[in-house]
Design a protein around this motif. Structure first.
Motif, short mmCIF file in Angstrom:
data_model
loop_
_atom_site.label_atom_id
_atom_site.label_comp_id
_atom_site.label_asym_id
_atom_site.label_seq_id
_atom_site.Cartn_x
_atom_site.Cartn_y
_atom_site.Cartn_z
N GLN A 199 2.44 6.84 10.15
CA GLN A 199 1.33 7.10 9.23
C GLN A 199 1.27 8.57 8.83
O GLN A 199 1.02 8.89 7.68
N GLN A 200 1.52 9.47 9.78
CA GLN A 200 1.53 10.90 9.47
C GLN A 200 2.59 11.21 8.42
O GLN A 200 2.35 11.98 7.48
N ASP B 220 1.44 9.79 5.08
CA ASP B 220 0.37 10.61 4.52
C ASP B 220 0.93 11.88 3.87
O ASP B 220 0.48 12.30 2.80
N ASP C 130 1.68 9.44 -0.16
CA ASP C 130 0.28 9.09 -0.38
C ASP C 130 -0.25 8.04 0.59
O ASP C 130 -1.13 7.25 0.25
N GLY C 131 0.31 8.00 1.78
CA GLY C 131 -0.17 7.09 2.81
C GLY C 131 0.26 5.65 2.65
O GLY C 131 -0.10 4.80 3.46
N GLU C 132 1.06 5.36 1.63
CA GLU C 132 1.50 3.98 1.37
C GLU C 132 2.96 3.84 1.78
O GLU C 132 3.82 4.60 1.31
#
Length: 114
Positions: free
Chosen positions: A71-72, A75, A79-81
């Motif tokens: 996730q880091q 992000d 864009d976190g996707e």
């Protein structure tokens, strides 16, 4: 396969160069040398276990940390996707038998697994 023969163990030990993205006490994330997406980072534990099921049994807290690191990366880079993919077994496309998640993102990925 022993850990002395494992390419990921050698990458994690610094014996083989890699482009590292994130490092923690338990996890190393590095760029895939044959990316399948604009962002393609491999997230692997420092501990050698062969696949995601073994990681869930033997190092569940590190497996959870791998998801946090994924996730880091997402992000910071897409864009976190993202997709987080674990291949388990040769027929499923696993070529290195040291558990690792593929963080894929940065574009619309053409395959819909749902």
């Amino acid at each position: 396969m022993s850990t002395t023969d494992c390419i990921f163990c050698k990458i994690i030990a610094g014996e083989i160069p890699s482009t590292r993205v994130v490092e923690t006490d338990n996890v190393v994330a590095f760029r895939d040398i044959s990316p399948k997406a604009p962002v393609h980072v491999l997230v692997a534990p420092r501990t050698h276990v062969p696949n995601v099921a073994a990681a869930a049994r033997e190092i569940p807290e590190v497996l959870a940390e791998m998801a946090v690191v994924a996730q880091q990366i997402a992000d910071a880079e897409c864009d976190g996707e993202y997709r987080l993919i674990f291949n388990t077994g040769e027929k499923a496309g696993q070529t290195v038998f040291h558990v690792h998640g593929h963080v894929l993102g940065g574009a619309t990925l053409g395959w819909d697994p749902a």
